[in-house]
Design an enzyme around this catalytic site. Structure first.
Site, mmCIF file in Angstrom:
data_model
loop_
_atom_site.group_PDB
_atom_site.id
_atom_site.type_symbol
_atom_site.label_atom_id
_atom_site.label_comp_id
_atom_site.label_asym_id
_atom_site.label_seq_id
_atom_site.Cartn_x
_atom_site.Cartn_y
_atom_site.Cartn_z
ATOM 1 N N HIS A 191 1.296 -1.420 0.097
ATOM 2 C CA HIS A 191 -0.434 0.051 -0.030
ATOM 3 C C HIS A 191 0.845 1.049 -0.024
ATOM 4 O O HIS A 191 1.919 0.864 0.484
ATOM 5 C CB HIS A 191 -0.525 0.129 1.105
ATOM 6 N N LEU A 226 -10.851 -4.116 3.803
ATOM 7 C CA LEU A 226 -9.483 -3.382 2.704
ATOM 8 C C LEU A 226 -8.265 -2.410 3.209
ATOM 9 O O LEU A 226 -8.872 -1.428 4.231
ATOM 10 C CB LEU A 226 -10.294 -2.474 2.028
ATOM 11 N N ASP A 227 -6.923 -2.344 3.113
ATOM 12 C CA ASP A 227 -6.149 -1.943 3.519
ATOM 13 C C ASP A 227 -5.726 -2.111 5.505
ATOM 14 O O ASP A 227 -5.527 -1.367 5.635
ATOM 15 C CB ASP A 227 -6.852 -0.253 3.107
ATOM 16 N N ALA A 228 -6.605 -3.068 5.723
ATOM 17 C CA ALA A 228 -6.384 -3.502 7.227
ATOM 18 C C ALA A 228 -6.012 -4.622 7.694
ATOM 19 O O ALA A 228 -6.000 -5.195 8.942
ATOM 20 C CB ALA A 228 -8.174 -3.398 7.910
ATOM 21 N N ARG C 210 -2.988 -2.152 15.891
ATOM 22 C CA ARG C 210 -2.860 -1.737 14.396
ATOM 23 C C ARG C 210 -1.502 -3.332 14.415
ATOM 24 O O ARG C 210 -1.439 -2.820 13.013
ATOM 25 C CB ARG C 210 -2.829 -0.672 13.941
#
Lengths: 284, 284, 284, 284
Positions: A191, A226-228, C210
């Site tokens: 990303h 998505l993107d996580a 995260r």
């Protein structure tokens, strides 16, 4: 080196290291590297064990099979991989080629132990690169209403070619859920931002407008969200006010190349363990 | 945490991890962290083992004593340290106070588990800092022919105060050989360059004239061979042509503070093992 | 050095540098540093000019006054500051003291040219630090319904003490809009995350969950839009899976100290120009 | 952009910036970037000026010629280069190809504005890479007593092909003095260590044995004094005890690619000025 890598995770409990290490020692294996992490928040034990099997007293297959008694008693998930190993890898691209080139180059140098089964593009821009490298290129048109069928074609290719790892090397298509699920844990994406900052479109423009002093890139496992997905590796570069959006793209490319190269390397060397929404990484 | 840290090194041989881990497990110790390194060049095994002793089935002293059978059979050197532990530490200074301040501040915050027994200066410039911090200050005049006697005084202080670690926090005196030998492995110095570049006097001036693009600092163990002891930690900062020698000193101070703080932390948490002329460091 | 710093911004137009440099040269000023940036997106010219006035042919006040003809003809905003200069600075704190200590220490060393008029706390925890440093401490209770009055008291203090810069050194109170507006461009905050990631409460916990591979800190101007003011400086540190939330706090403190120290330094040396939502910074 | 870059150095004196900027303004040139540095140690003024010539009131050649009156009055050395410009560049290699690949790739992407006239190797290993890229490859045998003649052949090639920049991309031959002198200021080398540390053979082995915590690479101008020419750019990577000499080589390659790519970029964009034994670099 002739050897084995064991990845294991299980509930934390008394004597795990002793049991695993004793199993290895009992069959004359030699522990080359023992990396372990206990997550105190959920009482999980995770480890990566690198074993030199040169003097193993039994066949490797027997050694692996025999481990299951211990593994089950620990209530563990585990996986062995014989070394040396070249992971069958497909690379998905659109137009941009810097990540693709980086992977090809490091693979050739022996830094990333993979066998590239194919390069798959929803554009044919990267076809000449594939040809020069002697790797099959599949152009799959995914424009408009061909998208759903396109993903099925890709799926068929991945299955047919026994692909173990799919790398999205700036592949500009959003993956359908079923695809993410089917190949869960085996898709790596790059990303072009320092996640979780600048999620979404045009992160360089966002970074420029926000006036940040570092930009970055993130290599992560793909999940349906998505993107996580779990982050494997990140890289950042310092920027200043005079860097235009074009400069940020240039510096971003450098971050992406670094992050994806290391991310893939960690994955194929079994240096990652997905643990909830995080990736435990034992870097080298 | 109530616990033990074991540092051990021995010739590499079959089953070491299994034996150590089993010893711990047999007495109901819990391995919190197991860090190991095998140096293939000289077939040496080195490890740091962190053990939670909360549920230990025997007294800690008995556990430690009992290990010697295994330790001897492995032909090992080893050391246990009970946790929590505050290492008795003396800080030697001259005039410059930024490293001293950094150590005091991090100690107060609990980042560096030491008990500062005394601050010893061959100048009295840092005395007010010591007084504000409530730490005894000893001014030892080492000018001219008082130098030899001065080092004997320091030695007496260190012995009398049962000092375990001596930190040279920009102490501008060359240590005599006998002093280095007597406290071998227990003196840490900060050198104001990125060793081995710019050994010797005025490294900032040297760096400026050479036009390097990074300057740095080096935290290392002191040996008789000046500036050549095992490196524990280093830090670098980017510099440009417009940085004057004064700017380099400013950026150098930042490097020194970072490097010495981490270096001490690694040492007092038993995260370092001196191995020939290198320091094996298991960072946190 | 006896000198002047000029900060200027104006619409981009023909011959600006020539005009400014000629004005300086005409009065025998010497350009020590000329930093300029033209933002092509909005056709703005911004510059910082450092002038050695040792041989100036007129009084400094006359030189400054005389510039207005040129400044107006350029349709510019500009500001001169005589050097050396110590900016009158107030530091607002709550309990945490690492940023405060860093500022005090660097100020004492001469790295940050400020005069600290007062330390103001909504808790009295930092009072002993202020006293040791010989700086007035004001404890202003802001709990519950005393908050609004508290900010008025702070405002009165800042005005009365002719404070030019207010530093929020981990001041855990949200500033009211009127306060931000009144001191607009003259309040600097340190945010304990790498903005725009992890806006909001407990960024270290967010970062841990995260699984990011870098954490950071952000030094920014305060505007009414919380955490969204122009970024002056950022710093990041690499982290790994084994770093607990406490470790992240420790590494975060290091980032914060670095970022706030540089951020203040840039501001008081007039190395920043606020330009829309970005801060143009000419670093040294 | 249609434009000019001016590099100039001269004794520091009153009003230089005003004079240069006025000259540009008088002919309706627009200063896009003005970077200047005054070295107070030897009273030298150095600058790089980027001029947008779109609206220039005279021919570019006239503008350049006309500058000489001012240039001479300043007792300056100066050079103009019209933009856009592709510098004619030869790349010298032996076996190792990572620097070569990096340069080819970035050139293709437009990041480095050069025209590669030829790749010259004292081995033919890189010939296939040259062929794939469509660049002439010259294999010049320099073994044993063919070395002197080989350098003459290279010289002839460089002269014949009007080469302006020669890049030693891991070219494993020591250049003769006459060669260094003939192309002085126009040869860039990549050295596989963080100079001035580990000068000489096998820097990775030296770095491993010294136990440093960073390794690096250095891009520098070549002078007769081997490895001692002005440094253009450096890069460092963190390393740990477990990194073998092979790992250091891998990380070193990454440093070399970064450093050489930026170094060349700075040179061909006229962002470097050689100043005594240092390179003044205005980075972008």
């Amino acid at each position: 080196m002739k050897g084995l890598i064991l990845k294991i995770d299980c509930p934390d409990q008394h004597g795990i290291v002793a049991k695993i290490a004793s199993y290895v020692a009992d069959y004359a294996g030699n522990l080359v590297e023992f990396s372990q992490f206990t997550d105190s928040s959920d009482e999980k034990f995770l480890a990566r064990v690198e074993i030199d099997t040169t003097k193993l007293s039994v066949d490797i297959s027997e050694f692996i099979a025999g481990f299951s008694t211990l593994g089950k008693s620990l209530n563990a998930s585990w996986k062995f991989r014989e070394q040396p190993y070249k992971m069958r890898t497909a690379i998905l691209v659109t137009k941009t080629d810097h990540c693709l080139n980086e992977i090809l180059w490091r693979t050739k140098l022996g830094e990333i132990p993979i066998e590239i089964t194919s390069i798959i593009g929803n554009r044919d821009v990267c076809q000449p690169i594939a040809e020069k490298a002697g790797i099959p290129f599949h152009h799959i048109d995914m424009d408009g209403d061909k998208k759903a069928a396109g993903f099925e074609q890709i799926r068929d290719l991945l299955v047919e070619q026994k692909v173990e790892l799919t790398v999205l090397a700036r592949f500009m298509q959003i993956l359908p859920d079923w695809f993410c699920k089917q190949f869960s844990g085996n898709i790596i994406n790059i990303h072009h931002s320092f996640l979780p900052a600048f999620i979404g479109a045009n992160p360089y423009r966002q970074a420029y407008e926000r006036g940040v002093k570092f930009i970055g890139a993130t290599c992560h496992y793909v999940t349906a969200d998505l993107d996580a997905g779990p982050i494997i590796e990140q890289e950042v570069k310092r920027v200043q006010h005079f860097h235009s959006a074009a400069d940020l793209m240039r510096l971003g490319r450098d971050s992406e190349r670094d992050a994806i190269a290391r991310g893939i390397r960690y994955h194929v060397n079994d240096r990652t363990i997905i643990h909830g929404n995080r990736a435990i990484v034992f870097p080298d």
